[in-house]
Design a protein around this motif. Structure first.
Motif, PDB file in Angstrom:
ATOM      1  N   GLU A   1       0.592  -1.221   0.439  1.00 24.52           N
ATOM      2  CA  GLU A   1       0.356   0.503  -0.481  1.00 24.52           C
ATOM      3  C   GLU A   1       0.816   1.277   0.115  1.00 24.52           C
ATOM      4  OE1 GLU A   1      -3.522   0.361   2.987  1.00 24.52           O
ATOM      5  OE2 GLU A   1      -2.932  -2.023   2.495  1.00 24.52           O
ATOM      6  N   ALA A   2       1.566   1.008   1.216  1.00 22.97           N
ATOM      7  CA  ALA A   2       3.003   2.620   0.328  1.00 22.97           C
ATOM      8  C   ALA A   2       3.265   2.652  -1.142  1.00 22.97           C
ATOM      9  CB  ALA A   2       4.154   2.574   1.691  1.00 22.97           C
ATOM     10  N   LEU A   3       3.757   2.196  -0.815  1.00 23.61           N
ATOM     11  CA  LEU A   3       4.249   2.175  -2.670  1.00 23.61           C
ATOM     12  C   LEU A   3       2.741   2.675  -3.299  1.00 23.61           C
ATOM     13  CD1 LEU A   3       6.497  -1.332  -3.204  1.00 23.61           C
ATOM     14  CD2 LEU A   3       7.436   1.213  -2.903  1.00 23.61           C
ATOM     15  N   GLU A   4       1.914   1.938  -3.302  1.00 32.98           N
ATOM     16  CA  GLU A   4       1.312   2.343  -4.404  1.00 32.98           C
ATOM     17  C   GLU A   4       1.122   3.763  -4.050  1.00 32.98           C
ATOM     18  OE1 GLU A   4      -3.231   1.361  -4.168  1.00 32.98           O
ATOM     19  OE2 GLU A   4      -2.014  -1.323  -4.845  1.00 32.98           O
ATOM     20  N   LYS A   5       1.068   4.013  -2.756  1.00 35.26           N
ATOM     21  CA  LYS A   5       1.119   5.841  -2.465  1.00 35.26           C
ATOM     22  C   LYS A   5       2.494   6.455  -2.936  1.00 35.26           C
ATOM     23  CE  LYS A   5      -0.938   6.442   2.413  1.00 35.26           C
ATOM     24  NZ  LYS A   5      -0.657   6.669   3.842  1.00 35.26           N
ATOM     25  N   LYS A   6       3.473   6.105  -3.016  1.00 33.11           N
ATOM     26  CA  LYS A   6       3.855   6.573  -3.138  1.00 33.11           C
ATOM     27  C   LYS A   6       3.858   6.917  -4.892  1.00 33.11           C
ATOM     28  CE  LYS A   6       8.989   6.607  -3.526  1.00 33.11           C
ATOM     29  NZ  LYS A   6      10.470   6.179  -2.757  1.00 33.11           N
ATOM     30  N   GLU A   7       3.530   6.093  -5.619  1.00 31.22           N
ATOM     31  CA  GLU A   7       3.092   6.383  -7.114  1.00 31.22           C
ATOM     32  C   GLU A   7       2.445   7.825  -6.771  1.00 31.22           C
ATOM     33  OE1 GLU A   7       4.431   5.005  -9.994  1.00 31.22           O
ATOM     34  OE2 GLU A   7       5.362   4.584  -8.972  1.00 31.22           O
ATOM     35  N   TRP A   8       1.610   7.750  -5.962  1.00 35.56           N
ATOM     36  CA  TRP A   8      -0.250   8.800  -6.418  1.00 35.56           C
ATOM     37  C   TRP A   8       0.682  10.179  -5.788  1.00 35.56           C
ATOM     38  CZ3 TRP A   8      -1.516  11.175  -2.053  1.00 35.56           C
ATOM     39  CH2 TRP A   8      -3.114  11.973  -2.141  1.00 35.56           C
ATOM     40  N   VAL A   9       1.660   9.801  -4.828  1.00 38.46           N
ATOM     41  CA  VAL A   9       2.371  11.151  -4.275  1.00 38.46           C
ATOM     42  C   VAL A   9       3.217  11.818  -5.496  1.00 38.46           C
ATOM     43  CG1 VAL A   9       3.916  12.238  -2.852  1.00 38.46           C
ATOM     44  CG2 VAL A   9       1.893  10.581  -1.715  1.00 38.46           C
ATOM     45  N   ARG A  10       4.135  10.829  -5.896  1.00 35.62           N
ATOM     46  CA  ARG A  10       5.210  10.959  -6.752  1.00 35.62           C
ATOM     47  C   ARG A  10       4.433  11.730  -7.963  1.00 35.62           C
ATOM     48  NH1 ARG A  10       8.004  11.856  -3.608  1.00 35.62           N
ATOM     49  NH2 ARG A  10       9.885  10.706  -3.002  1.00 35.62           N
ATOM     50  N   SER A  11       3.305  11.038  -8.698  1.00 32.64           N
ATOM     51  CA  SER A  11       2.409  11.914  -9.917  1.00 32.64           C
ATOM     52  C   SER A  11       1.902  12.981  -9.885  1.00 32.64           C
ATOM     53  CB  SER A  11       0.684  10.677 -10.411  1.00 32.64           C
ATOM     54  OG  SER A  11       0.237  10.703  -9.556  1.00 32.64           O
ATOM     55  N   LEU A  12       1.456  13.661  -8.963  1.00 37.56           N
ATOM     56  CA  LEU A  12       0.485  15.090  -7.970  1.00 37.56           C
ATOM     57  C   LEU A  12       1.799  15.787  -8.001  1.00 37.56           C
ATOM     58  CD1 LEU A  12      -2.126  13.069  -5.987  1.00 37.56           C
ATOM     59  CD2 LEU A  12      -1.939  15.258  -8.315  1.00 37.56           C
TER      60      LEU A  12
ATOM     61  N   ASP B   1      16.573   9.891  -1.453  1.00 38.18           N
ATOM     62  CA  ASP B   1      17.486  10.119  -0.114  1.00 38.18           C
ATOM     63  C   ASP B   1      16.884   9.900   1.167  1.00 38.18           C
ATOM     64  OD1 ASP B   1      19.196   9.034  -1.836  1.00 38.18           O
ATOM     65  OD2 ASP B   1      20.632  10.630  -0.722  1.00 38.18           O
ATOM     66  N   ALA B   2      15.485  11.129   0.774  1.00 41.95           N
ATOM     67  CA  ALA B   2      15.398  11.806   2.244  1.00 41.95           C
ATOM     68  C   ALA B   2      13.570  11.042   2.302  1.00 41.95           C
ATOM     69  CB  ALA B   2      15.201  13.290   1.927  1.00 41.95           C
ATOM     70  N   THR B   3      13.251  10.433   1.263  1.00 39.63           N
ATOM     71  CA  THR B   3      11.937   9.815   1.419  1.00 39.63           C
ATOM     72  C   THR B   3      11.773   8.148   2.478  1.00 39.63           C
ATOM     73  OG1 THR B   3      11.384  10.404  -0.672  1.00 39.63           O
ATOM     74  CG2 THR B   3       9.812   8.966   0.053  1.00 39.63           C
ATOM     75  N   PHE B   4      11.317   8.107   3.105  1.00 43.15           N
ATOM     76  CA  PHE B   4      11.463   6.743   4.152  1.00 43.15           C
ATOM     77  C   PHE B   4       9.449   6.204   3.247  1.00 43.15           C
ATOM     78  CE2 PHE B   4      14.602   9.277   6.467  1.00 43.15           C
ATOM     79  CZ  PHE B   4      15.550   8.063   6.578  1.00 43.15           C
ATOM     80  N   THR B   5       9.551   5.583   2.869  1.00 46.05           N
ATOM     81  CA  THR B   5       8.287   4.658   1.827  1.00 46.05           C
ATOM     82  C   THR B   5       8.469   2.961   2.706  1.00 46.05           C
ATOM     83  OG1 THR B   5       8.949   5.697   0.133  1.00 46.05           O
ATOM     84  CG2 THR B   5       7.145   4.423   0.146  1.00 46.05           C
ATOM     85  N   GLY B   6       7.313   3.046   3.024  1.00 41.72           N
ATOM     86  CA  GLY B   6       7.426   1.816   3.735  1.00 41.72           C
ATOM     87  C   GLY B   6       6.027   1.060   5.077  1.00 41.72           C
ATOM     88  N   SER B   7       5.566   0.328   5.002  1.00 40.80           N
ATOM     89  CA  SER B   7       4.482   0.189   6.609  1.00 40.80           C
ATOM     90  C   SER B   7       5.362   1.182   7.442  1.00 40.80           C
ATOM     91  CB  SER B   7       4.361  -1.694   6.703  1.00 40.80           C
ATOM     92  OG  SER B   7       5.545  -2.137   7.344  1.00 40.80           O
ATOM     93  N   TYR B   8       4.246   0.757   8.793  1.00 43.01           N
ATOM     94  CA  TYR B   8       4.466   1.858   9.719  1.00 43.01           C
ATOM     95  C   TYR B   8       5.467   0.959  10.922  1.00 43.01           C
ATOM     96  CZ  TYR B   8      -0.294   4.188   8.377  1.00 43.01           C
ATOM     97  OH  TYR B   8      -1.107   4.285   7.895  1.00 43.01           O
ATOM     98  N   THR B   9       5.403   0.089  10.862  1.00 41.67           N
ATOM     99  CA  THR B   9       6.915  -0.802  11.552  1.00 41.67           C
ATOM    100  C   THR B   9       7.882  -1.581  10.361  1.00 41.67           C
ATOM    101  OG1 THR B   9       5.292  -3.159  10.421  1.00 41.67           O
ATOM    102  CG2 THR B   9       4.888  -2.521  12.494  1.00 41.67           C
ATOM    103  N   ASP B  10       7.453  -1.209   9.619  1.00 42.08           N
ATOM    104  CA  ASP B  10       9.620  -1.298   8.927  1.00 42.08           C
ATOM    105  C   ASP B  10       9.950   0.080   9.211  1.00 42.08           C
ATOM    106  OD1 ASP B  10       8.221  -4.122   8.065  1.00 42.08           O
ATOM    107  OD2 ASP B  10       8.192  -3.591   5.677  1.00 42.08           O
ATOM    108  N   VAL B  11       9.291   1.259   8.574  1.00 46.96           N
ATOM    109  CA  VAL B  11       9.719   2.292   8.796  1.00 46.96           C
ATOM    110  C   VAL B  11      10.468   2.634  10.619  1.00 46.96           C
ATOM    111  CG1 VAL B  11       9.386   4.883   9.045  1.00 46.96           C
ATOM    112  CG2 VAL B  11       8.477   3.164   6.798  1.00 46.96           C
ATOM    113  N   ALA B  12       9.791   2.212  11.568  1.00 45.97           N
ATOM    114  CA  ALA B  12       9.686   2.492  12.808  1.00 45.97           C
ATOM    115  C   ALA B  12      11.376   1.059  13.022  1.00 45.97           C
ATOM    116  CB  ALA B  12       8.900   2.070  13.434  1.00 45.97           C
ATOM    117  N   ASP B  13      11.405   0.396  12.530  1.00 50.19           N
ATOM    118  CA  ASP B  13      12.528  -0.549  12.518  1.00 50.19           C
ATOM    119  C   ASP B  13      13.764   0.016  11.395  1.00 50.19           C
ATOM    120  OD1 ASP B  13      11.410  -2.465  13.993  1.00 50.19           O
ATOM    121  OD2 ASP B  13      11.079  -3.957  11.826  1.00 50.19           O
ATOM    122  N   THR B  14      13.372   0.589  10.920  1.00 47.48           N
ATOM    123  CA  THR B  14      14.384   1.712   9.781  1.00 47.48           C
ATOM    124  C   THR B  14      14.870   2.979  10.960  1.00 47.48           C
ATOM    125  OG1 THR B  14      13.624   0.802   7.984  1.00 47.48           O
ATOM    126  CG2 THR B  14      15.086   2.725   8.162  1.00 47.48           C
ATOM    127  N   LEU B  15      14.355   3.577  11.649  1.00 42.32           N
ATOM    128  CA  LEU B  15      14.304   4.219  11.889  1.00 42.32           C
ATOM    129  C   LEU B  15      15.117   4.668  13.741  1.00 42.32           C
ATOM    130  CD1 LEU B  15      11.140   7.166  11.544  1.00 42.32           C
ATOM    131  CD2 LEU B  15      13.513   6.860  10.129  1.00 42.32           C
TER     132      LEU B  15
END
Ligand SMILES: Cc1cc2nc3c(=O)[nH]c(=O)nc-3n(C[C@H](O)[C@H](O)[C@H](O)COP(=O)(O)O)c2cc1C
Length: 481
Positions: free
Chosen positions: A292-303, A384-398
């Protein structure tokens, strides 16, 4: 050897992260063409974001500054979002509708006067109960300079000597009142204890100041100092003067390398390895699941980068209209007009470099088989500045950033105003709290307390001021009172 050992000089990761919100007010990063987009200038957008950030225990609400409306081919840049109310005016209003969050005003040293700016920042610090900060920038372009009485602008090399004298003078102004300067009793013979308010005199190459500051210290002594600039001179300046760097290095390896560089410079400047906090610019695209996060990224980028934005982006570098080109076709074969090209007339990008860049970009796009739109989307997407992913994955990264001390937090640009922090506060913050890397309450009342910064000690210049001296020395080092 672990990553933090490599940072060296006795640097110790705090294991904690802080968030700031960066309300951009310009750039293609902010989507203004979506039904849920709100105003970029009305107070209510700022209020809503600041209050959401405070609910999420953000350390700071951060406003950038651009002193001229951005232009495109000599006209107002109609595809950019526009606005940017004066930062201090806006933050003063936000101080009244928030209680804890820090209020960071970007203000440049090139077009201000130190006594005046120090006074205005003191006012914001007092109004907010010790929550103000100053993001010190130097603003590197003649186009902005043309807008000011002094005309012109400073050479790159001069900007930081100028800025340094400015910040030194401001610090002396903030040092000029002792903590007990105002009498606490109506039976005292005068409102001010004798000798507790000093005159600040500085006679330097860039400024002459002879001034008795008008305001007492705030609850956090003086505004916190942020710095955003990335050249070696900018980094040294931050290492000597700043409490926090708003950095341009959010990707993990780059963040670690930047931390290492700043720690080395800070220690060379005579300060402690942990004295300067680092909060890179960042963007979050989050959802319940990775797909879902990747789908959202496509939408964000297109706008963010639609067909018009893609062509306009290239036009900034080509210095000419490219509206005849197909955004889904290859990059223009036509050469740039080299008289004046400039990224939104903000970044100083001129002459022969334009041709060189066009050649390079054409080759790069051809190599990757990219259309104009794909190429521009790649160039502007702040990968580089964009953290895309599920809440849990991004929390692990951070959490990894926190544990190794790569950064002290992130300055987040929401791509939607004013709802852009909702999912971060509702979903990401609790995940980070569960991992023990994000505060569960504000550490105190002042921004200095939220960021774990020591209260400054009065600088040596303040003693010179007390003795009536005109000498300017560098104020290095801070320590706990
Ligand atoms: C993350 C980041 C944010 C910045 N934000 C602003 C801003 O809002 N207003 C501004 O005038 N300059 C801003 N700057 C520009 C810097 O103040 C500086 O002029 C520029 O980076 C050139 O300095 P340097 O050569 O040391 O990098 C920003 C720079 C960075 C790295």
């Amino acid at each position: 050897m672990s990553e933090n050992q490599e940072i060296g000089h006795g640097f110790k990761p705090s294991g904690q992260l802080q968030f700031g919100i960066f309300f951009q007010g310009v750039n293609s990063g902010t989507i203004w063409k979506a039904p849920e987009s709100g105003s970029q200038t009305e107070f209510d957008s700022f209020r809503r974001l600041a209050q959401t950030a405070e609910r999420g225990l953000f350390a700071a609400f951060f406003l950038g500054e651009g002193l001229r409306l951005r232009e495109h081919l000599g006209r107002p840049h109609a595809l950019d979002v526009a606005g940017r109310p004066d930062a201090q005016t806006m933050l003063a209003a936000l101080a009244g509708v928030t209680n804890k969050i820090g209020l960071v005003a970007t203000q440049n040293t090139t077009y201000n006067d130190p006594a005046h700016l120090a006074h205005r920042l003191s006012s914001l610090d007092l109004i907010s109960g010790g929550r103000a900060a100053w993001n010190v920038v130097t603003t590197d372009n003649a186009w902005t300079g043309a807008n000011f009485r002094r005309g012109g602008y400073l050479d790159h090399a001069d900007r930081y000597t100028h800025a340094e004298a400015f910040v030194e003078t401001a610090k002396r102004i903030w040092d000029a009142w002792d903590g007990h300067a105002i009498s606490g009793s109506e039976t005292a013979p005068a409102w001010q204890a004798p000798g507790s308010v000093r005159r600040v005199r500085h006679d330097g190459r860039h400024y002459s100041v002879d001034y008795t500051p008008r305001l007492p210290r705030s609850a956090q002594y003086r505004p916190v100092l942020f710095q955003a600039g990335d050249s070696p001179e900018g980094r040294d300046f931050a290492a000597r003067q700043a409490d926090v760097i708003f950095s341009a290095h959010p990707a993990y390896d780059g963040a670690v390398a930047f931390r290492r560089d700043i720690v080395a410079r800070t220690v060379r400047a005579g300060r402690g390895a942990n004295d300067v906090k680092i909060m890179p610019a960042s963007e979050f695209i989050l959802a319940a699941t990775p797909s879902e996060a990747l789908e959202k990224k496509e939408w964000v980028r297109s706008l963010q980068i639609g067909p018009e934005q893609a062509l306009a982006y290239l036009e900034q570098f080509w210095g000419r209209e490219l509206s005849g080109y197909d955004p889904d076709g290859p990059l223009p074969e036509i050469d740039p007009v080299v008289v004046e090209t400039s990224e939104t007339r903000g970044s100083g990008f001129h002459g022969a470099k334009a041709r060189q860049l066009a050649d390079q970009w054409r080759a790069e796009a051809k190599d990757k088989g990219q259309s104009i739109r794909q190429f521009v989307s790649g160039k502007t997407s702040r990968v580089d500045a964009t953290f895309t992913g599920s809440y849990t994955d991004v929390a692990d990264t951070l959490a990894r950033y926190a544990q190794t001390g790569a950064v002290d937090g992130f300055n987040i640009s929401p791509w939607l105003v004013p709802s852009g922090l909702d999912e971060i506060v509702n979903h990401l913050v609790p995940e980070l709290q569960e991992r023990g890397v994000y505060p569960t309450e504000y550490a105190g009342h002042t921004l200095r307390e939220h960021l774990g910064l020591p209260v400054p000690v009065r600088s040596r210049e303040a003693d010179d001021d007390a003795a009536g001296g005109l000498k300017l020395e560098l104020a290095v080092g801070q320590q706990q009172l």
